[in-house]
Design a protein around this motif. Structure first.
Motif, PDB file in Angstrom:
ATOM      1  N   ARG A 170      -2.699   7.509   1.025  1.00  0.00           N
ATOM      2  CA  ARG A 170      -2.760   5.422   1.668  1.00  0.00           C
ATOM      3  C   ARG A 170      -2.978   5.781   3.045  1.00  0.00           C
ATOM      4  N   LYS A 230      -5.914   6.704  -4.444  1.00  0.00           N
ATOM      5  CA  LYS A 230      -5.471   6.027  -3.512  1.00  0.00           C
ATOM      6  C   LYS A 230      -4.133   4.680  -3.447  1.00  0.00           C
ATOM      7  N   TYR A 231      -3.789   4.579  -3.116  1.00  0.00           N
ATOM      8  CA  TYR A 231      -2.781   3.253  -3.458  1.00  0.00           C
ATOM      9  C   TYR A 231      -3.507   2.091  -3.521  1.00  0.00           C
ATOM     10  N   GLU A 232      -4.252   1.668  -2.529  1.00  0.00           N
ATOM     11  CA  GLU A 232      -5.039   0.111  -2.896  1.00  0.00           C
ATOM     12  C   GLU A 232      -5.277  -0.220  -4.739  1.00  0.00           C
ATOM     13  N   VAL A 292       3.833   7.875  -0.987  1.00  0.00           N
ATOM     14  CA  VAL A 292       2.440   7.363  -1.442  1.00  0.00           C
ATOM     15  C   VAL A 292       3.354   7.673  -3.796  1.00  0.00           C
TER      16      VAL A 292
END
Length: 361
Positions: free
Chosen positions: A181, A287-289, A124
C-alpha cells in the motif's frame, strides 16, 4: 300409425347416433390436430432456450477472458515497475546473499500443496491473509485474528528447516505473492494502531517505544516529579513512563534518527527489507487499493478451493487522515521521511506527497 311412429323413432335414433359419432370424430381430430400443432412449438422453444444458454455461456466465457487479460496486463505493469526500480542490481547475487542469511526470509509463508509463497507485510491486511493462508495449508487451528500471529512460524518457509538448495528451489519455482500500500499510509496505520490504540499490542508498544520516544523527542522544559504542580505537568511526566500521547512528529523524528531502517521494527520497516523484491521475482503484486480483486486473482491462479475467497472488508480511513498527520511534521523532516522510504515509492508506483517549497533534505 304404430308403424309410422316406430319408423320415426328409428330415424330419430339414427340421426342422433350419427351426430354423436360425428362430434366424437371432430373431437378426436381436434385433439390430434392440437398435438401436431403444439409439438413443433415446444421443440422450437427448447431449441431457443438451448441457443440462449449457449450464447450466455459464450458471453460469460468472453467476459472471464477479458477480466483475465486485464488482470494479467495490470500485473505485468506492476512487475515491470519493479524491474525498472531494480535495474542494475544482480538478482542472482542478491538471492545468494539471502540464502547465506536465511533469517532475512522470515516473512515468507509457504503452502506446498498449492506451491505458493506469500510475503506478509504488517499493516497491509496481513492478519486477514494469515488466516487465509492457514486455511490454504490446513494449519489453521485458531480463528482469533490476534492469536493467528502466534502460528506464523508453523506456516513459515524457514520453519521447514530446508537445505540451501531446497530453499532456493521453492523460492524460484513457487508462485510468489506480495501485498503493498502507499508507504506513508502504511506508516501512519502502524502509528495509529501501535502508539495511539488501546488494545493489548498497543499497550506493549507504548511501553517499549512510546515512552522512549517521548523521553527523547518531547520538546519543552524538563520537569522533575518533585517540582510538578499541575495535572498537566503530572500527565507529561507520566507519559515518559507509560508512552501515552506520542505525537506523530515525534515518531517521525524517532525513525529518521535510525541509521538503518532495514533493522527497525517490522511495522515500519520498508518493503524492500521485508520481502526483497529485487531478489525474489513476485508473480502477483496486490495493492491495498484493489485488494479483493488482486487477491481473488492470486487464489484462482494457484488453484485454491473454489469456495475460498478474500473476505469483503471496509477500507480504513487512514488515507483521509494522512494529510492532517503530515501537516504536524516540519517540511524539512517530511522531505527526509520521503527520502527514507523512496525505494518503496519507486518499486510499487506510488506518488509522494506535496512538500512545501524551501524544504531542505
Amino acid at each position: 300409425m304404430a308403424l309410422n311412429r316406430n319408423l320415426v323413432l328409428f330415424l330419430s335414433f339414427t340421426c342422433v347416433a350419427t351426430l354423436l359419432i360425428g362430434l366424437n370424430e371432430i373431437l378426436i381430430k381436434s385433439k390430434n390436430d392440437e398435438f401436431h400443432i403444439t409439438a413443433p412449438a415446444e421443440a422450437n422453444h427448447q431449441t431457443t432456450t438451448e441457443a440462449e444458454t449457449k450464447q450466455e455461456n459464450g458471453e460469460e466465457t468472453e467476459r472471464s477472458k477479458n477480466v483475465k487479460r486485464q488482470r494479467e496486463s495490470k500485473q505485468e505493469e506492476r512487475k515491470q515497475a519493479v524491474r525498472e526500480a531494480c535495474r542494475g542490481r544482480d538478482r542472482e547475487y542478491l538471492l545468494e546473499h539471502l540464502l547465506d542469511s536465511p533469517r532475512l526470509l522470515d516473512h515468507l509463508l509457504v503452502d506446498d500443496g498449492h506451491r505458493a509463497i506469500y510475503c506478509y507485510v504488517p499493516k497491509v491486511s496481513c492478519t486477514t491473509w494469515k488466516l487465509l493462508w492457514g486455511k490454504l495449508t490446513g494449519k489453521q487451528t485458531l480463528s482469533d485474528a490476534y492469536k493467528i500471529h502466534y502460528q506464523t512460524m508453523e506456516m513459515s518457509l524457514l520453519g521447514q528447516k530446508l537445505s540451501r538448495e531446497e530453499l532456493r528451489r521453492k523460492i524460484q519455482t513457487y508462485t510468489k505473492f506480495l501485498v503493498v500500500r502507499h508507504p506513508l499510509e502504511r506508516l501512519l496505520s502502524a502509528f495509529r494502531n501501535k502508539l495511539e490504540g488501546n488494545g493489548r499490542p498497543a499497550r506493549v508498544f507504548k511501553r517499549v517505544y512510546g515512552a522512549k520516544i517521548i523521553r527523547e523527542y518531547r520538546r519543552g522544559p524538563e520537569t522533575s516529579r518533585e517540582n510538578t504542580t499541575s495535572v498537566e505537568e503530572l500527565e507529561k511526566e507520566s507519559a515518559k513512563t507509560t508512552g501515552e500521547d506520542v505525537r506523530f512528529s515525534e515518531f517521525v523524528s524517532f525513525l529518521l534518527d535510525k541509521e538503518d531502517l532495514a533493522i527497525v521494527n517490522e511495522h515500519w520497516r520498508p518493503y524492500e527489507s521485508l520481502c526483497h523484491p529485487c531478489a525474489l521475482s513476485y508473480d502477483v503484486i496486490a495493492k491495498y487499493e484493489s485488494l479483493e480483486e488482486d487477491s481473488e486473482g492470486f487464489l484462482r491462479l494457484i488453484g485454491a478451493p473454489e469456495g475460498l475467497h478474500f473476505p469483503q472488508y471496509a477500507p480504513t480511513n487512514t488515507s483521509a487522515l494522512l494529510h492532517s498527520y503530515l501537516a504536524s511534521v516540519k517540511p524539512d523532516r517530511l522531505a527526509q521521511l520521503m527520502m527514507a522510504y523512496q525505494r518503496d515509492f519507486q518499486l510499487f508506483q506510488y506518488d509522494g506527497v506535496s512538500i512545501p517549497k524551501g524544504a531542505m533534505l
